[in-house]
Design a protein around this motif. Sequence first.
Motif, short mmCIF file in Angstrom:
data_model
loop_
_atom_site.label_atom_id
_atom_site.label_comp_id
_atom_site.label_asym_id
_atom_site.label_seq_id
_atom_site.Cartn_x
_atom_site.Cartn_y
_atom_site.Cartn_z
N THR A 136 -21.93 16.80 -7.79
CA THR A 136 -21.01 16.90 -8.93
C THR A 136 -19.74 16.09 -8.67
O THR A 136 -19.25 15.38 -9.55
N ALA A 152 -18.36 12.82 -10.61
CA ALA A 152 -16.99 12.77 -11.11
C ALA A 152 -16.30 11.46 -10.72
O ALA A 152 -15.52 10.90 -11.50
N TYR A 212 -1.24 12.24 -19.09
CA TYR A 212 -2.22 12.12 -20.17
C TYR A 212 -1.82 11.07 -21.20
O TYR A 212 -2.60 10.75 -22.10
N TRP A 216 -5.83 9.76 -17.34
CA TRP A 216 -7.06 10.48 -17.70
C TRP A 216 -8.08 10.36 -16.58
O TRP A 216 -8.71 11.34 -16.19
N ARG A 218 -7.19 12.46 -13.61
CA ARG A 218 -7.30 13.89 -13.85
C ARG A 218 -8.75 14.39 -13.84
O ARG A 218 -8.99 15.58 -13.91
N VAL A 219 -9.71 13.49 -13.77
CA VAL A 219 -11.10 13.93 -13.58
C VAL A 219 -11.21 14.71 -12.27
O VAL A 219 -11.99 15.65 -12.16
N SER A 220 -10.42 14.29 -11.27
CA SER A 220 -10.28 15.01 -10.00
C SER A 220 -11.62 15.22 -9.28
O SER A 220 -12.11 16.35 -9.14
N ASP A 252 -11.30 19.60 -9.29
CA ASP A 252 -11.68 20.31 -10.50
C ASP A 252 -12.90 19.71 -11.19
O ASP A 252 -13.52 20.37 -12.04
N ASN A 253 -13.23 18.45 -10.88
CA ASN A 253 -14.42 17.79 -11.46
C ASN A 253 -14.45 17.92 -12.98
O ASN A 253 -15.41 18.43 -13.57
N ARG A 254 -13.41 17.41 -13.64
CA ARG A 254 -13.34 17.50 -15.11
C ARG A 254 -14.16 16.37 -15.73
O ARG A 254 -13.63 15.38 -16.22
N TRP A 272 -15.60 16.33 -18.48
CA TRP A 272 -15.43 16.24 -19.92
C TRP A 272 -14.41 15.20 -20.33
O TRP A 272 -14.36 14.79 -21.51
N LEU A 273 -13.60 14.69 -19.38
CA LEU A 273 -12.60 13.68 -19.73
C LEU A 273 -13.21 12.34 -20.13
O LEU A 273 -12.51 11.46 -20.61
#
Length: 528
Positions: A156, A160, A218, A224, A227-229, A233-235, A237-238
């Motif tokens: 994951t 990311a 942002y 952006w 912030r996927v990190s 946090d493995n965002r 959805w960005l």
Amino acid sequence: MSTFAGTWPLLRLAWRRDRWVVTASVLALVVTAYSSMVATLDLYPTDAEAAAGAKVMADNPSITALYGPLPSLTAPAVGVLKTIMLGSVFTAFLAFALVRRHTRTEEEEGRFELVAGGVVGRRAPLAAAVLLATATVLATGGFSALSLVATGVDPTGSLALGVVEVVAGLVMVGITAVACQLTTTARGAGGLALTILLLAFVVRAVADTSTDGQDLAYASFLGWAERVSPFGDNRLWLVLPALAALAGLLVVADVLLQRRDLGSGLWAARSGASRASASLGSPLGLAWRLQRGALLGWTIGYAVLGLVVGSIARSVDEIASSPGIEEMFRKMSGGQGSLLEVFFGTEVRFLAVGAAAYGITTALRLRSEESGGRAEVTLATHVGRYRWLSSHVLVAVLGSLWLLVVMGLSAGLSGGAVSDVGVAEVLPAALATAPAVLVCVALTVLLFGTVPRWTAAAWGLLAAFVLIGELGPLVDLPGWAMGLSPFDHLGSLPGGDANPVGLTGLLLVALAAGALGYAGFRRRDLVT
């Protein structure tokens, strides 16, 4: 006839023209991500061992401004720290270069006018360029993610990291598509798009180093991506706002495309002076006029990077508290002197690669001037071939050396303010890399003079040199393989000694390659 008629033939043509450059660029980004992770996992086999060094990096404002915050205090997160921001920026730049080359550059040089005489719709060139750039971005992100999975880290988090590069690249595709409709020249489109990229980086850096303005990130598409990190946090959805931004920007680009004439932009070109300055009466004056804006931008960038490198010096002892990190620094910089001197040596070599990239970019102007027919017009006057060639080569050489001086001064002044290593140590180390930089410029001249259609292969050579320098010390490449890179013959300044034999050899190689390039250009026909 459909407005998209001819898109697929144009896409195949674009791929055929750029397949080697695209392949080499994607491979370089993927290998960089993979090698960074492998090296980090070797240094920090467990998260507990990574936590101490990671905390020091997380608390250093200079590192945060340059690379962004650490996603987490784990070994994989440390392994992608540099890749997050550098991968984002370089993927965005690759997307920009592809879109501009196959839209605005084609129009400016008159080739699209010939293509448009066939069965080619109005939207086809832009669509083909966007498809090629988008596919390249997706390939970069996808293969980078797969390369990290191969190291055994969390899938994951690996995905990311791929999303990070995809987010930055996709938004830059849309930005460049709009910029190419607004401006009349490729240079204008590049200036606009790269200015936006620079502003995105600055806004992101300010947000990351601010205590109250974290949400400002942002406002930047690089924010952006950051912030996927990955491995935090493995965002994932960005990627959705990036897709939305790409779609919106492409709609804007299409509307602007329908409102302008072929070869022009929505913004009228600025009228020139009624009389040319005296400096434009010589080839050197013209070459300087063409390159002075780019050199100014590079100068500002190198001054800032030098200050950042110098400010990081105060934390070097804590960052390299692990013997493994110190050993890595010593392998990459020649291995002599104090830990602080070794750190500066490593960073100086890295920034020397950037100076070589400037020299290659400037020398490649020779090819664009020739293919655009402007060299033919100049050479039809009393200007000789050697004089015209020398004007651009001189700007490339002196500009590269100037960047080394700027970097040595700024890093030395900043470092001297917080440590015992200052200008007297860093500036000679920066200038000692000049022969390697000159070899890269000379190889570009050699390609231009002998095989002009392969001049862009100079980027492939630089990428190969970088990969040898990055991977060689980590995977223990044999000496002959390491010696293929000119950056392997520089000695170990600061802290150690220069390599007079190696530096002399590099200068001789540069002179020989340049001489062969000059001889080849004299004997061949112009390719327009």
